[in-house]
Scaffold this motif. Sequence first.
Motif, short mmCIF file in Angstrom:
data_model
loop_
_atom_site.label_atom_id
_atom_site.label_comp_id
_atom_site.label_asym_id
_atom_site.label_seq_id
_atom_site.Cartn_x
_atom_site.Cartn_y
_atom_site.Cartn_z
N SER A 107 32.36 32.02 47.19
CA SER A 107 33.72 32.01 47.72
C SER A 107 34.31 33.41 47.77
N LEU A 108 35.37 33.55 48.52
CA LEU A 108 36.07 34.84 48.58
C LEU A 108 36.79 35.13 47.27
N ASP A 109 37.04 34.11 46.45
CA ASP A 109 37.75 34.31 45.18
C ASP A 109 37.03 35.30 44.27
N VAL A 110 35.71 35.20 44.20
CA VAL A 110 34.97 36.10 43.33
C VAL A 110 35.02 37.53 43.88
N LEU A 111 35.00 37.68 45.20
CA LEU A 111 35.12 39.02 45.79
C LEU A 111 36.49 39.63 45.50
N ARG A 112 37.54 38.82 45.62
CA ARG A 112 38.89 39.31 45.30
C ARG A 112 38.98 39.70 43.83
N ALA A 113 38.41 38.88 42.96
CA ALA A 113 38.45 39.16 41.52
C ALA A 113 37.74 40.47 41.20
N ILE A 114 36.61 40.71 41.81
CA ILE A 114 35.87 41.96 41.58
C ILE A 114 36.69 43.14 42.08
N ALA A 115 37.24 43.02 43.27
CA ALA A 115 38.04 44.10 43.85
C ALA A 115 39.28 44.41 43.02
N GLU A 116 39.83 43.39 42.36
CA GLU A 116 41.03 43.56 41.55
C GLU A 116 40.71 43.91 40.09
N GLY A 117 39.44 44.03 39.76
CA GLY A 117 39.06 44.40 38.40
C GLY A 117 39.11 43.28 37.39
N ARG A 118 39.16 42.03 37.84
CA ARG A 118 39.20 40.89 36.92
C ARG A 118 38.02 39.94 37.13
N GLY A 119 36.99 40.45 37.77
CA GLY A 119 35.81 39.64 38.05
C GLY A 119 34.82 39.66 36.90
N PRO A 120 33.62 39.18 37.16
CA PRO A 120 32.59 39.15 36.12
C PRO A 120 32.17 40.55 35.70
N GLU A 121 31.69 40.67 34.46
CA GLU A 121 31.26 41.96 33.95
C GLU A 121 30.04 42.48 34.72
N ARG A 122 29.07 41.60 34.96
CA ARG A 122 27.86 41.99 35.68
C ARG A 122 27.73 41.11 36.92
N TRP A 123 27.35 41.73 38.03
CA TRP A 123 27.24 40.97 39.27
C TRP A 123 26.42 41.76 40.29
N LEU A 124 25.93 41.03 41.27
CA LEU A 124 25.34 41.64 42.45
C LEU A 124 25.65 40.73 43.63
N ILE A 125 25.67 41.32 44.80
CA ILE A 125 26.04 40.57 45.99
C ILE A 125 24.90 40.60 47.00
N ALA A 126 24.76 39.50 47.71
CA ALA A 126 23.70 39.37 48.71
C ALA A 126 24.23 38.64 49.93
N LEU A 127 23.66 38.97 51.07
CA LEU A 127 23.91 38.22 52.29
C LEU A 127 22.64 37.46 52.62
N GLY A 128 22.79 36.15 52.83
CA GLY A 128 21.65 35.29 53.11
C GLY A 128 21.04 34.73 51.85
N TYR A 129 20.12 33.80 52.04
CA TYR A 129 19.41 33.20 50.91
C TYR A 129 18.03 32.75 51.37
N ALA A 130 17.21 32.44 50.41
CA ALA A 130 15.90 31.85 50.67
C ALA A 130 16.01 30.37 50.36
N GLY A 131 15.60 29.54 51.29
CA GLY A 131 15.72 28.11 51.09
C GLY A 131 14.44 27.38 51.43
N TRP A 132 14.19 26.30 50.73
CA TRP A 132 13.02 25.48 50.94
C TRP A 132 13.45 24.02 50.97
#
Length: 186
Positions: A107-132
Amino acid sequence: MTDAQFLSGRLLLAMPGMFDPNFDHAVIAMCLHDENGALGIGVGHIRPDMGFHDLLKDVGIDPGMSPDCPVHHGGPVETSRGFVLHSSDWGGEGTIEVVPFGGLSGSLDVLRAIAEGRGPERWLIALGYAGWGPGQLDAEMREHGWYAAEGYPAILYENPAEQRWMSAWKAEGIDPAHLVGQTGSA
């Protein structure tokens, strides 16, 4: 599926000689795997065309004081859809728990939280996924394609993307130079 090996929370490592060149040296953080199929986030390759601040600006979020870091190529499916794999100290609506990595949020909520400095301590972001689809990953595991390593959060959050494949093999006690790029049958 009685004999299934569910791989949620593991790191899938592409074997040398992987049948699909899109997954050469791939590292996939497995987030979901059950009788209905599987979903993982690629964490072994970054997108050279986009950084985190670019992504935030594209979705109308002020980057604030957030670090500008790489965006990972999460996989070949829905490459314009974003995912944040993060430590368990943050959980918003729609966050899926992924032990031992933490959680997966789309969700965009986690992106907003990271940008505002109140998100998770450790994170990484990706576009796309692998699905089976149902049974598809199970079949690929029986062929020469993937190795299911333990889910090492330190490899995920403390190593640059280009080092994760080798670091995961080393953590497993395996030198990938000794692996062969093909299998045979008797």
